[in-house]
Scaffold this active site. Sequence first.
Site, PDB file in Angstrom:
ATOM      1  N   HIS A  17       1.149  -1.441  -0.017  1.00 35.27           N
ATOM      2  CA  HIS A  17      -0.112   0.170   0.041  1.00 35.27           C
ATOM      3  C   HIS A  17       0.923   1.324  -0.494  1.00 35.27           C
ATOM      4  O   HIS A  17       0.759   2.522  -1.287  1.00 35.27           O
ATOM      5  CB  HIS A  17      -0.582   0.051   1.378  1.00 35.27           C
ATOM      6  CG  HIS A  17      -2.219  -1.246   1.290  1.00 35.27           C
ATOM      7  ND1 HIS A  17      -2.142  -1.525   2.555  1.00 35.27           N
ATOM      8  CD2 HIS A  17      -2.975  -1.098   0.379  1.00 35.27           C
ATOM      9  CE1 HIS A  17      -3.189  -2.536   2.413  1.00 35.27           C
ATOM     10  NE2 HIS A  17      -3.708  -2.611   0.982  1.00 35.27           N
ATOM     11  N   LYS A  41     -16.803  -7.043   6.630  1.00 34.41           N
ATOM     12  CA  LYS A  41     -15.476  -8.496   6.510  1.00 34.41           C
ATOM     13  C   LYS A  41     -14.724  -7.780   8.052  1.00 34.41           C
ATOM     14  O   LYS A  41     -15.334  -6.337   8.096  1.00 34.41           O
ATOM     15  CB  LYS A  41     -13.946  -7.661   5.623  1.00 34.41           C
ATOM     16  CG  LYS A  41     -14.157  -7.854   4.697  1.00 34.41           C
ATOM     17  CD  LYS A  41     -12.789  -7.496   3.958  1.00 34.41           C
ATOM     18  CE  LYS A  41     -13.011  -7.436   2.233  1.00 34.41           C
ATOM     19  NZ  LYS A  41     -12.127  -6.136   2.219  1.00 34.41           N
ATOM     20  N   ARG A  90      -1.926  -5.877  -8.316  1.00 35.72           N
ATOM     21  CA  ARG A  90      -0.983  -6.858  -8.444  1.00 35.72           C
ATOM     22  C   ARG A  90      -0.547  -7.801  -9.038  1.00 35.72           C
ATOM     23  O   ARG A  90      -0.155  -8.466  -9.128  1.00 35.72           O
ATOM     24  CB  ARG A  90      -1.254  -7.587  -6.564  1.00 35.72           C
ATOM     25  CG  ARG A  90      -0.955  -6.862  -5.477  1.00 35.72           C
ATOM     26  CD  ARG A  90      -1.827  -6.994  -4.210  1.00 35.72           C
ATOM     27  NE  ARG A  90      -2.831  -7.408  -4.487  1.00 35.72           N
ATOM     28  CZ  ARG A  90      -3.821  -7.966  -3.443  1.00 35.72           C
ATOM     29  NH1 ARG A  90      -3.230  -7.949  -2.159  1.00 35.72           N
ATOM     30  NH2 ARG A  90      -5.070  -7.937  -3.572  1.00 35.72           N
ATOM     31  N   SER A 128      -2.753  -8.139   2.617  1.00 39.19           N
ATOM     32  CA  SER A 128      -3.974  -7.970   4.520  1.00 39.19           C
ATOM     33  C   SER A 128      -3.816  -8.512   5.150  1.00 39.19           C
ATOM     34  O   SER A 128      -3.369  -9.049   5.854  1.00 39.19           O
ATOM     35  CB  SER A 128      -4.301  -6.007   4.941  1.00 39.19           C
ATOM     36  OG  SER A 128      -4.199  -5.773   4.254  1.00 39.19           O
TER      37      SER A 128
HETATM   38  O1  PNS Z   1      -8.820  -2.593   0.545  1.00 36.15           O
HETATM   39  P1  PNS Z   1     -10.361  -2.501   1.111  1.00 36.15           P
HETATM   40  O2  PNS Z   1     -11.358  -4.006   0.698  1.00 36.15           O
HETATM   41  O3  PNS Z   1      -9.943  -3.857  -1.624  1.00 36.15           O
HETATM   42  O4  PNS Z   1     -11.237  -1.464  -0.395  1.00 36.15           O
HETATM   43  C1  PNS Z   1     -12.614  -2.046  -0.653  1.00 36.15           C
HETATM   44  C2  PNS Z   1     -12.761  -0.549  -1.029  1.00 36.15           C
HETATM   45  C3  PNS Z   1     -13.181   0.099   0.351  1.00 36.15           C
HETATM   46  C4  PNS Z   1     -12.376   0.456  -2.249  1.00 36.15           C
HETATM   47  C5  PNS Z   1     -14.685  -0.760  -1.410  1.00 36.15           C
HETATM   48  O5  PNS Z   1     -15.620  -1.705  -0.823  1.00 36.15           O
HETATM   49  C6  PNS Z   1     -15.227   0.229  -1.345  1.00 36.15           C
HETATM   50  O6  PNS Z   1     -15.619   1.371  -1.991  1.00 36.15           O
HETATM   51  N1  PNS Z   1     -16.635   0.461  -0.873  1.00 36.15           N
HETATM   52  C7  PNS Z   1     -17.544   1.307  -0.413  1.00 36.15           C
HETATM   53  C8  PNS Z   1     -18.611   1.362  -0.662  1.00 36.15           C
HETATM   54  C9  PNS Z   1     -19.132   1.815  -1.900  1.00 36.15           C
HETATM   55  O7  PNS Z   1     -18.878   2.800  -2.315  1.00 36.15           O
HETATM   56  N2  PNS Z   1     -19.591   0.710  -3.486  1.00 36.15           N
HETATM   57  C10 PNS Z   1     -19.336   0.979  -3.969  1.00 36.15           C
HETATM   58  C11 PNS Z   1     -18.062   0.690  -4.919  1.00 36.15           C
HETATM   59  S1  PNS Z   1     -18.823  -0.080  -6.587  1.00 36.15           S
END
Ligand code: PNS
Length: 159
Positions: A17, A41, A90, A128
């Site tokens: 990150h 999660k 990645r 992570s």
């Molecule tokens: O590190 P992660 O868990 O892969 O991140 C995922 C994240 C936080 C980027 C994604 O879940 C997100 O943007 N969540 C916020 C809710 C939202 O906007 N959902 C619609 C997006 S498609």
Amino acid sequence: MRIGVYPGSFDPVTNGHLDIIERAAKLFDKLIVAVLINSSKSPLFSVEKRLEFLKESCKNIKNVEIASFDGLLTEFMKKKNANTIIKGLRAVSDFEYEFQMALMNRKLNPEIETVFMMTSNKYSYLSSSLIKEVARFGGCVKGLIPEIVEKELYRANKQ
Ligand code: PNS
């Protein structure tokens, strides 16, 4: 002013990150690292801890702001006047889910662009969840996460 947002769970932040943060910070006037509060999660670290780790790890990058958000990313971005989402890729396996999210975010707000950055190959196998798993079973994760995280990771796993 060009403002980018790098969203994620950051549970916890890894050197992969940080690699993306360092490189993305050069592309924007301001880069906001945004920690998702309400994830499905169940996180190992509280939002406060995750923010603390990020703040400490990014303290030398002047144009990086660390924030948390709840609800839709596109709404958070509107509030922050940001129009670019930064995501790290990645491997090909990341692509499908990232592609879905990028298109959904574009549907929610066509003004918002998602930009993918390649993680440095030395961190391309990092996640992570893998870090947490290795640490839980006592494996060594030195050099893969910031020192401040390393100190607390083994402690958090024992609780
Ligand atoms: O590190 P992660 O868990 O892969 O991140 C995922 C994240 C936080 C980027 C994604 O879940 C997100 O943007 N969540 C916020 C809710 C939202 O906007 N959902 C619609 C997006 S498609």
